[in-house]
Enzyme design. Structure first.
Site, PDB file in Angstrom:
ATOM      1  N   GLU A  60       0.805  -1.218   0.000  1.00 42.96           N
ATOM      2  CA  GLU A  60       0.000   0.000   0.000  1.00 42.96           C
ATOM      3  C   GLU A  60       0.837   1.266   0.000  1.00 42.96           C
ATOM      4  O   GLU A  60       0.530   2.230  -0.714  1.00 42.96           O
ATOM      5  CB  GLU A  60      -0.956  -0.010   1.203  1.00 42.96           C
ATOM      6  CG  GLU A  60      -2.126  -0.961   1.073  1.00 42.96           C
ATOM      7  CD  GLU A  60      -1.782  -2.393   1.449  1.00 42.96           C
ATOM      8  OE1 GLU A  60      -2.659  -3.266   1.344  1.00 42.96           O
ATOM      9  OE2 GLU A  60      -0.623  -2.632   1.854  1.00 42.96           O
ATOM     10  N   HIS A 129     -10.134  -5.796  10.287  1.00 46.30           N
ATOM     11  CA  HIS A 129     -10.763  -5.467   9.012  1.00 46.30           C
ATOM     12  C   HIS A 129     -12.054  -4.687   9.192  1.00 46.30           C
ATOM     13  O   HIS A 129     -12.827  -4.542   8.241  1.00 46.30           O
ATOM     14  CB  HIS A 129     -11.064  -6.742   8.213  1.00 46.30           C
ATOM     15  CG  HIS A 129      -9.862  -7.515   7.814  1.00 46.30           C
ATOM     16  ND1 HIS A 129      -9.852  -8.890   7.736  1.00 46.30           N
ATOM     17  CD2 HIS A 129      -8.616  -7.112   7.486  1.00 46.30           C
ATOM     18  CE1 HIS A 129      -8.650  -9.302   7.376  1.00 46.30           C
ATOM     19  NE2 HIS A 129      -7.881  -8.235   7.214  1.00 46.30           N
TER      20      HIS A 129
END
Length: 329
Positions: A60, A129
């Site tokens: 990322e 998450h």
């Protein structure tokens, strides 16, 4: 008007912007050959090729930094993270580079970049998450933050975001992609919704309170409002759509109309966007209030993995209804 899902509306907006401007490109994990982790980028690689829809490694910070450099060079990247939780790996790139580059360069560089991903509890996705990170980004000067809830708003605000010369945090939700609705102005290729404009869903009868919400909470609040109406309690719903800038004028108008405001957010309560919003309301509309602003949030705990426990942590129907009743009592 055609009825589409949020997923389809986002796909339409991405396709329209990729077709409109050769400088627009989509980059992220699995956005191409796999058609996106949530299938938002379905068929876009087939339409626009691997130079415009770019699959990346699980890195990322790397692809966020690459996209920031591309934006500085005049391209218009759309960065898809698999989830906003994973944006924490790229937080230095977003906060220290994307948000600050225009100022720190003395205006020499614009930053036409969109970071988009889902956040929130998606059903047994575990604590790592399931975070809501909107307060992280609304806190950061230099970033625009939007959180739409309907197919029309998703399309209109994503197109506005792609055409903006400033960095945009585009908040989706794990559970919102299958939500259906009418796609208004589907035949207008340049249909856009400006930043900082809320949408008011007025009650059928004289409202006793206004509920402020955004993203997935809008749909939970609509269900709560129906149950409240059955008991004779009517609520206007103000879908903020844009968190930064926020529609302060619409908030003032809501306070002037109902004099009681309830905020519903999925975030945990401490140092949250809803907590700041409550403060903001009391700064701009204190004299219009007949009761303190109430905030319904998730519990201040990491999201449990167990499917049956997740709804108990979230701002569910029962919590919203109880808060509304307490506010109008």
């Amino acid at each position: 008007m055609a009825e589409v899902t949020v997923r389809e509306a986002l796909n339409i907006a991405l396709g329209e912007e990729l077709a409109r401007d050769q400088n627009v490109f989509l980059i992220g994990e699995e956005v191409g050959h796999y058609n996106g982790a949530y299938k938002v980028s379905q068929n876009l690689m087939a339409r626009f090729g691997e130079d415009r829809v770019i699959d990346t490694p699980i890195a990322e910070a790397g692809f966020a930094g690459l996209a920031i450099g591309a934006a500085m060079a005049g391209l218009r990247p759309i960065v898809e993270f698999m989830t906003w939780n994973f944006s924490l790996v790229a937080i230095d790139q977003i906060i220290n580079n994307a948000a600050k580059m225009h100022l720190m360069s003395g205006g020499q560089f614009n930053m036409p970049i969109v970071f988009r991903a889902p956040q929130g509890a998606g059903g047994s996705l575990c604590a790592q998450h399931s975070s809501i990170l909107e307060s992280f980004y609304t806190y950061t000067p230099g970033l625009i933050v939007v959180a739409p809830s309907t197919p029309t708003d998703m399309r209109g605000l994503l197109k506005t975001s792609v055409r903006s010369d400033n960095p945009v945090i585009f908040l989706e939700h794990e559970k919102i992609y299958a939500v259906k609705g009418e796609l208004e102005h589907a035949d207008v290729p340049d249909f856009m919704i400006p930043f900082g404009v809320a949408a008011l869903h007025a009650a059928a009868s004289e409202p006793q309170l206004t509920i402020l919400c955004w993203s997935l909470t809008v749909h939970v609040v609509k269900q709560a409002a129906e149950r409240l109406a059955a008991e004779g309690i009517f609520a206007d719903i103000l879908d903020l759509r844009s968190l930064k800038p926020v529609d302060s004028e619409a908030i003032i108008a809501a306070a002037q109309k109902t004099h009681r405001l309830l905020i519903v957010q999925e975030a945990t309560p401490v140092a949250s966007y809803g907590a700041w919003l409550s403060h903001h309301i009391q700064e701009i509309a204190f004299d219009e209030l007949d009761a303190p602003v109430k905030v319904v949030s998730s519990d201040d705990v990491p999201m449990p993995y167990t499917f049956s426990l997740e709804p108990q942590v979230l701002p569910n129907l029962e919590r919203i209804i109880a808060a509304a009743k307490e506010l109008v009592a």
